[in-house]
Design a protein around this motif. Structure first.
Motif, PDB file in Angstrom:
ATOM      1  N   ASP A  16      47.138  22.196  47.287  1.00 32.22           N
ATOM      2  CA  ASP A  16      48.544  22.542  47.079  1.00 32.22           C
ATOM      3  C   ASP A  16      49.063  23.534  48.116  1.00 32.22           C
ATOM      4  O   ASP A  16      50.248  23.865  48.091  1.00 32.22           O
ATOM      5  CB  ASP A  16      48.748  23.144  45.684  1.00 32.22           C
ATOM      6  CG  ASP A  16      48.634  22.105  44.577  1.00 32.22           C
ATOM      7  OD1 ASP A  16      48.570  20.907  44.896  1.00 32.22           O
ATOM      8  OD2 ASP A  16      48.600  22.508  43.396  1.00 32.22           O
ATOM      9  N   GLY A  17      48.209  24.020  49.007  1.00 36.94           N
ATOM     10  CA  GLY A  17      48.612  25.039  49.963  1.00 36.94           C
ATOM     11  C   GLY A  17      48.295  24.658  51.394  1.00 36.94           C
ATOM     12  O   GLY A  17      48.215  23.480  51.742  1.00 36.94           O
ATOM     13  N   VAL A  18      48.072  25.685  52.229  1.00 34.48           N
ATOM     14  CA  VAL A  18      47.998  25.475  53.676  1.00 34.48           C
ATOM     15  C   VAL A  18      46.584  25.585  54.248  1.00 34.48           C
ATOM     16  O   VAL A  18      46.389  25.422  55.458  1.00 34.48           O
ATOM     17  CB  VAL A  18      48.911  26.484  54.409  1.00 34.48           C
ATOM     18  CG1 VAL A  18      50.351  26.311  53.970  1.00 34.48           C
ATOM     19  CG2 VAL A  18      48.448  27.931  54.172  1.00 34.48           C
ATOM     20  N   ILE A  19      45.581  25.858  53.432  1.00 31.02           N
ATOM     21  CA  ILE A  19      44.229  26.035  53.961  1.00 31.02           C
ATOM     22  C   ILE A  19      43.572  24.679  54.212  1.00 31.02           C
ATOM     23  O   ILE A  19      43.594  23.801  53.340  1.00 31.02           O
ATOM     24  CB  ILE A  19      43.352  26.860  52.992  1.00 31.02           C
ATOM     25  CG1 ILE A  19      44.004  28.218  52.694  1.00 31.02           C
ATOM     26  CG2 ILE A  19      41.956  27.072  53.591  1.00 31.02           C
ATOM     27  CD1 ILE A  19      43.250  29.038  51.661  1.00 31.02           C
ATOM     28  N   ASP A  20      42.973  24.546  55.381  1.00 27.68           N
ATOM     29  CA  ASP A  20      42.210  23.334  55.697  1.00 27.68           C
ATOM     30  C   ASP A  20      40.803  23.517  55.124  1.00 27.68           C
ATOM     31  O   ASP A  20      39.846  23.841  55.831  1.00 27.68           O
ATOM     32  CB  ASP A  20      42.161  23.116  57.215  1.00 27.68           C
ATOM     33  CG  ASP A  20      41.578  21.757  57.593  1.00 27.68           C
ATOM     34  OD1 ASP A  20      40.942  21.117  56.735  1.00 27.68           O
ATOM     35  OD2 ASP A  20      41.752  21.349  58.755  1.00 27.68           O
ATOM     36  N   ILE A  21      40.682  23.309  53.823  1.00 23.03           N
ATOM     37  CA  ILE A  21      39.415  23.580  53.133  1.00 23.03           C
ATOM     38  C   ILE A  21      38.286  22.679  53.628  1.00 23.03           C
ATOM     39  O   ILE A  21      37.162  23.161  53.832  1.00 23.03           O
ATOM     40  CB  ILE A  21      39.591  23.477  51.605  1.00 23.03           C
ATOM     41  CG1 ILE A  21      40.683  24.450  51.135  1.00 23.03           C
ATOM     42  CG2 ILE A  21      38.273  23.804  50.894  1.00 23.03           C
ATOM     43  CD1 ILE A  21      41.019  24.333  49.657  1.00 23.03           C
ATOM     44  N   PRO A  74      55.876  29.876  49.395  1.00 19.06           N
ATOM     45  CA  PRO A  74      55.575  31.308  49.485  1.00 19.06           C
ATOM     46  C   PRO A  74      54.534  31.728  48.447  1.00 19.06           C
ATOM     47  O   PRO A  74      54.375  31.052  47.423  1.00 19.06           O
ATOM     48  CB  PRO A  74      56.924  31.961  49.175  1.00 19.06           C
ATOM     49  CG  PRO A  74      57.577  30.984  48.230  1.00 19.06           C
ATOM     50  CD  PRO A  74      57.169  29.619  48.718  1.00 19.06           C
ATOM     51  N   THR A  75      53.864  32.827  48.726  1.00 18.85           N
ATOM     52  CA  THR A  75      52.971  33.452  47.759  1.00 18.85           C
ATOM     53  C   THR A  75      53.748  34.549  47.041  1.00 18.85           C
ATOM     54  O   THR A  75      54.255  35.470  47.672  1.00 18.85           O
ATOM     55  CB  THR A  75      51.733  34.041  48.455  1.00 18.85           C
ATOM     56  OG1 THR A  75      50.951  32.973  48.977  1.00 18.85           O
ATOM     57  CG2 THR A  75      50.886  34.840  47.483  1.00 18.85           C
ATOM     58  N   ARG A  76      53.841  34.438  45.725  1.00 22.83           N
ATOM     59  CA  ARG A  76      54.671  35.368  44.947  1.00 22.83           C
ATOM     60  C   ARG A  76      53.913  36.609  44.507  1.00 22.83           C
ATOM     61  O   ARG A  76      54.516  37.625  44.173  1.00 22.83           O
ATOM     62  CB  ARG A  76      55.229  34.649  43.723  1.00 22.83           C
ATOM     63  CG  ARG A  76      56.148  33.468  44.064  1.00 22.83           C
ATOM     64  CD  ARG A  76      56.387  32.595  42.858  1.00 22.83           C
ATOM     65  NE  ARG A  76      55.131  32.010  42.389  1.00 22.83           N
ATOM     66  CZ  ARG A  76      54.998  31.334  41.256  1.00 22.83           C
ATOM     67  NH1 ARG A  76      56.054  31.160  40.467  1.00 22.83           N
ATOM     68  NH2 ARG A  76      53.825  30.823  40.897  1.00 22.83           N
ATOM     69  N   ASP A  77      52.591  36.522  44.462  1.00 24.82           N
ATOM     70  CA  ASP A  77      51.757  37.653  44.050  1.00 24.82           C
ATOM     71  C   ASP A  77      50.473  37.571  44.850  1.00 24.82           C
ATOM     72  O   ASP A  77      49.807  36.531  44.855  1.00 24.82           O
ATOM     73  CB  ASP A  77      51.469  37.573  42.540  1.00 24.82           C
ATOM     74  CG  ASP A  77      50.715  38.785  42.016  1.00 24.82           C
ATOM     75  OD1 ASP A  77      49.587  39.043  42.495  1.00 24.82           O
ATOM     76  OD2 ASP A  77      51.240  39.473  41.111  1.00 24.82           O
ATOM     77  N   PHE A  78      50.111  38.636  45.561  1.00 20.28           N
ATOM     78  CA  PHE A  78      48.971  38.581  46.466  1.00 20.28           C
ATOM     79  C   PHE A  78      47.620  38.539  45.759  1.00 20.28           C
ATOM     80  O   PHE A  78      46.599  38.318  46.397  1.00 20.28           O
ATOM     81  CB  PHE A  78      49.008  39.765  47.426  1.00 20.28           C
ATOM     82  CG  PHE A  78      50.062  39.641  48.487  1.00 20.28           C
ATOM     83  CD1 PHE A  78      50.380  38.408  49.027  1.00 20.28           C
ATOM     84  CD2 PHE A  78      50.743  40.753  48.946  1.00 20.28           C
ATOM     85  CE1 PHE A  78      51.344  38.274  50.000  1.00 20.28           C
ATOM     86  CE2 PHE A  78      51.720  40.636  49.924  1.00 20.28           C
ATOM     87  CZ  PHE A  78      52.025  39.401  50.454  1.00 20.28           C
ATOM     88  N   VAL A  79      47.595  38.760  44.446  1.00 22.35           N
ATOM     89  CA  VAL A  79      46.334  38.686  43.702  1.00 22.35           C
ATOM     90  C   VAL A  79      46.326  37.509  42.732  1.00 22.35           C
ATOM     91  O   VAL A  79      45.343  36.777  42.640  1.00 22.35           O
ATOM     92  CB  VAL A  79      46.064  40.008  42.940  1.00 22.35           C
ATOM     93  CG1 VAL A  79      44.757  39.906  42.144  1.00 22.35           C
ATOM     94  CG2 VAL A  79      45.995  41.186  43.896  1.00 22.35           C
ATOM     95  N   PHE A  80      47.440  37.292  42.040  1.00 19.76           N
ATOM     96  CA  PHE A  80      47.455  36.342  40.930  1.00 19.76           C
ATOM     97  C   PHE A  80      48.333  35.119  41.174  1.00 19.76           C
ATOM     98  O   PHE A  80      48.972  34.616  40.259  1.00 19.76           O
ATOM     99  CB  PHE A  80      47.893  37.052  39.650  1.00 19.76           C
ATOM    100  CG  PHE A  80      47.024  38.216  39.272  1.00 19.76           C
ATOM    101  CD1 PHE A  80      45.659  38.059  39.093  1.00 19.76           C
ATOM    102  CD2 PHE A  80      47.567  39.484  39.116  1.00 19.76           C
ATOM    103  CE1 PHE A  80      44.849  39.130  38.747  1.00 19.76           C
ATOM    104  CE2 PHE A  80      46.777  40.563  38.766  1.00 19.76           C
ATOM    105  CZ  PHE A  80      45.408  40.384  38.592  1.00 19.76           C
ATOM    106  N   ASP A  81      48.364  34.629  42.406  1.00 14.69           N
ATOM    107  CA  ASP A  81      49.137  33.429  42.702  1.00 14.69           C
ATOM    108  C   ASP A  81      48.382  32.494  43.643  1.00 14.69           C
ATOM    109  O   ASP A  81      48.941  31.909  44.561  1.00 14.69           O
ATOM    110  CB  ASP A  81      50.502  33.800  43.304  1.00 14.69           C
ATOM    111  CG  ASP A  81      51.476  32.618  43.340  1.00 14.69           C
ATOM    112  OD1 ASP A  81      51.364  31.734  42.462  1.00 14.69           O
ATOM    113  OD2 ASP A  81      52.329  32.578  44.234  1.00 14.69           O
ATOM    114  N   ARG A  82      47.106  32.338  43.391  1.00 11.79           N
ATOM    115  CA  ARG A  82      46.343  31.371  44.179  1.00 11.79           C
ATOM    116  C   ARG A  82      46.737  29.944  43.788  1.00 11.79           C
ATOM    117  O   ARG A  82      47.114  29.684  42.641  1.00 11.79           O
ATOM    118  CB  ARG A  82      44.841  31.558  43.970  1.00 11.79           C
ATOM    119  CG  ARG A  82      44.305  32.903  44.414  1.00 11.79           C
ATOM    120  CD  ARG A  82      42.804  32.852  44.492  1.00 11.79           C
ATOM    121  NE  ARG A  82      42.234  34.170  44.722  1.00 11.79           N
ATOM    122  CZ  ARG A  82      40.969  34.385  45.059  1.00 11.79           C
ATOM    123  NH1 ARG A  82      40.139  33.351  45.202  1.00 11.79           N
ATOM    124  NH2 ARG A  82      40.512  35.608  45.243  1.00 11.79           N
TER     125      ARG A  82
END
Length: 273
Positions: free
Chosen positions: A223-228, A210-218
């Motif tokens: 480590d995440g779900v984006i297919d960079i 989960p993302t805990r903070d929409f600004v300061f939790d990148r």
């Protein structure tokens, strides 16, 4: 594989650990060639001294953060914001920055008129563009995730950014930040629409679940779900060959040793970006 010389780091990545001088010298120690610079430290040190520091350390300014917010303000505050934006254009020109992001701003208290706010942003850009063009500075539009449409930025998609470029003409560019636009089903088409001439930057981080903070939790890339790599392939297919810039707004990463954060950022750019 990404060429090491194309890796840049935005000061946001070491925002709480290093000031401007420390960031320039620290990134340079790790062989980084580009920096997304923030105005506060530059203005405190002085623009000429900052330029010499950058040159001495072999760093190009990918972007100067930032002009704005420009909208959602009373008239007096708006005029002051526009004057400050012109000052930002001057600094960007002196530093030979790749671009100057222009932040729209938020809805005023009690307002529901997001269409009107977007029209105000377009008008403010139109007013600034002649100054930017005369100075050789590209004003960058950076679509931010819709979660911040009410309190940070009314520009939320690549489609909106391309529409503004179409309407206002030369002197505008688009920053492609994967964190903010990875979810958009029109993303590939809008990257193709933007093309080589409009894309002025490519920012990377990751969306955590989960993302805990929409600004300061990148998240750190990988480590995440984006297919960079897929998104990077789309911008490179249209001809983008500029910096790939790490921009981590993260309380977790700000609590770590900046030397380790920079080193890991480079490793992840070379392996998962």
């Amino acid at each position: 594989m990404l060429e090491r010389k194309r890796i840049a780091i935005n000061q946001a990545t070491t925002r709480t650990q290093w000031g401007f001088r420390d960031a320039v010298e620290g990134y340079s120690r790790h062989g980084v060639k580009g920096i997304g610079a923030w105005r506060e430290g530059i203005e405190e040190l002085g623009v000429r001294v900052s330029k010499k520091l950058l040159d001495d350390n072999g760093l190009a300014v990918t972007s100067l953060n930032r002009a704005g917010p420009l909208i959602g303000l009373d008239r007096k505050a708006h005029l002051a914001a526009m004057d400050d934006a012109r000052r930002a254009i001057d600094i960007a020109a002196e530093l030979e920055a790749g671009c100057l992001p222009v932040m729209p701003g938020a809805l005023p208290p009690q307002s529901r008129d997001i269409g009107g706010i977007r029209a105000q942003y377009s008008a403010a850009l139109a007013e600034l563009l002649p100054v930017a063009r005369a100075s050789g500075v590209v004003l960058a539009l950076e679509p931010l995730h819709p979660m911040v449409a009410a309190d940070r930025s009314c520009m939320n998609t690549m489609t909106q950014a391309n529409d503004l470029c179409d309407a206002l003409g030369g002197g505008l560019g688009i920053l492609v930040d994967v964190y903010h636009i990875w979810w958009d089903s029109r993303l590939q088409a809008e990257i193709e629409r933007a093309g080589k001439d409009r894309i002025v930057g490519f920012h990377v981080s990751d969306w955590l679940v989960p993302t805990r903070d929409f600004v300061f939790d990148r998240g750190m890339m990988g480590d995440g779900v984006i297919d960079i790599p897929l998104l990077r392939s789309w911008v490179e297919q249209v001809g983008y060959s500029g910096f790939v810039e790490v921009e981590l707004f993260s309380k977790d990463w700000w609590a770590k040793d900046p030397e380790q954060v920079v080193q890991l950022s480079i490793e992840r750019c070379l392996t998962v970006v």
